[in-house]
Design an enzyme around this catalytic site. Structure first.
Site, PDB file in Angstrom:
ATOM      1  N   LYS A 128       0.656  -0.656  -0.051  1.00 20.77           N
ATOM      2  CA  LYS A 128      -0.060   0.150  -0.159  1.00 20.77           C
ATOM      3  C   LYS A 128       0.906   0.905   0.052  1.00 20.77           C
ATOM      4  O   LYS A 128       0.574   1.848  -1.180  1.00 20.77           O
ATOM      5  CB  LYS A 128      -1.298   0.217   1.214  1.00 20.77           C
ATOM      6  N   ASP A 146      -6.172   1.230  -0.248  1.00 21.74           N
ATOM      7  CA  ASP A 146      -6.102   0.908   1.315  1.00 21.74           C
ATOM      8  C   ASP A 146      -7.845   0.099   1.053  1.00 21.74           C
ATOM      9  O   ASP A 146      -9.057   0.110   0.538  1.00 21.74           O
ATOM     10  CB  ASP A 146      -5.899   2.457   2.017  1.00 21.74           C
TER      11      ASP A 146
END
Ligand code: SF4
Length: 217
Positions: A128, A146
């Protein structure tokens, strides 16, 4: 509405003016203010599992003392802990930030890389974070997924996936590349304000009539 006909272009068109008026995520703010890959990388690491408000305070304390990788390398773990407190997992993050300059030097000659496979070799950097750094610091195609991106794309009915990694892989296939850079900041902003995890405010959402509202977690 079938998955194939999900009006992704119209969704982004409608979100454009709304997102502009809402508060941008801290990492985007730092990106537009400084454009400095070092600051973007550090802010992104600190922002994991931490509110933007707390991340902002932490970088405001940390950056004056460590404005670049070299000055960061001179701080002790304890000092970093003190400066970044109370970000989530601050002890663990302090250790990772302490190691970062050395690892960067050894593996990448001190230069922050822009490839995902390289970035994830740095302490504290998962997929991420790597995607977000690649997109915001280097303006390279990347989809940072996310919890907000994962939740909202599934709520829209645009995709049907079980976890953020699956979401990233699916979006890589179906999301037009022109939206790769903005999807994270748009959906983080939307997710923190309107499409919240619990009780989303569909009544004031600009895409209320386009969304399938599949309200799973
Ligand atoms: S209509 Fe509701 S569920 Fe759909 S994106 Fe907007 S707030 Fe989220």
């Amino acid at each position: 509405m079938s998955k194939k006909t999900f009006p992704i272009h119209e969704v982004f068109e409608r979100l454009d003016p709304v997102i502009e008026k809402l508060e941008a995520p801290v990492v985007d703010f730092i990106a537009t203010q400084s454009g400095d890959p070092y600051k973007i990388l550090i802010a992104t690491i600190l922002s994991a599992r931490t509110t933007d408000q707390v991340t902002t305070k932490a970088v405001q304390k940390l950056f004056p003392q460590a404005p670049d990788m070299e000055s960061l390398s001179k701080l002790t773990v304890e000092k970093i802990e003190e400066l970044i407190y109370p970000v989530g997992f601050y002890r663990q993050k302090a250790k990772q930030l302490h190691k970062l300059p050395q690892v960067l030097q050894e593996k990448f000659n001190g230069v922050i890389p822009d490839e995902i496979d390289d970035l994830i070799q740095l302490p504290g950097v998962g997929r991420k974070t790597a995607n977000l750094v690649r997109a915001t610091a280097f303006h390279k195609p990347a989809i940072c997924v996310d919890v907000h991106v994962h939740r909202i794309c599934n709520r829209w009915g645009y995709i049907k996936t079980k976890n953020p990694l699956e979401t990233e892989m699916k979006l890589r296939k179906i999301l037009p590349e022109e939206y790769w850079l903005k999807i994270n900041s748009y959906l983080v902003t939307l997710g923190q304000t309107i499409c919240r995890p619990q009780r989303p405010h569909c009544d004031r959402c600009p895409i209320n009539d386009l969304c399938r509202k599949i309200l799973t977690k």
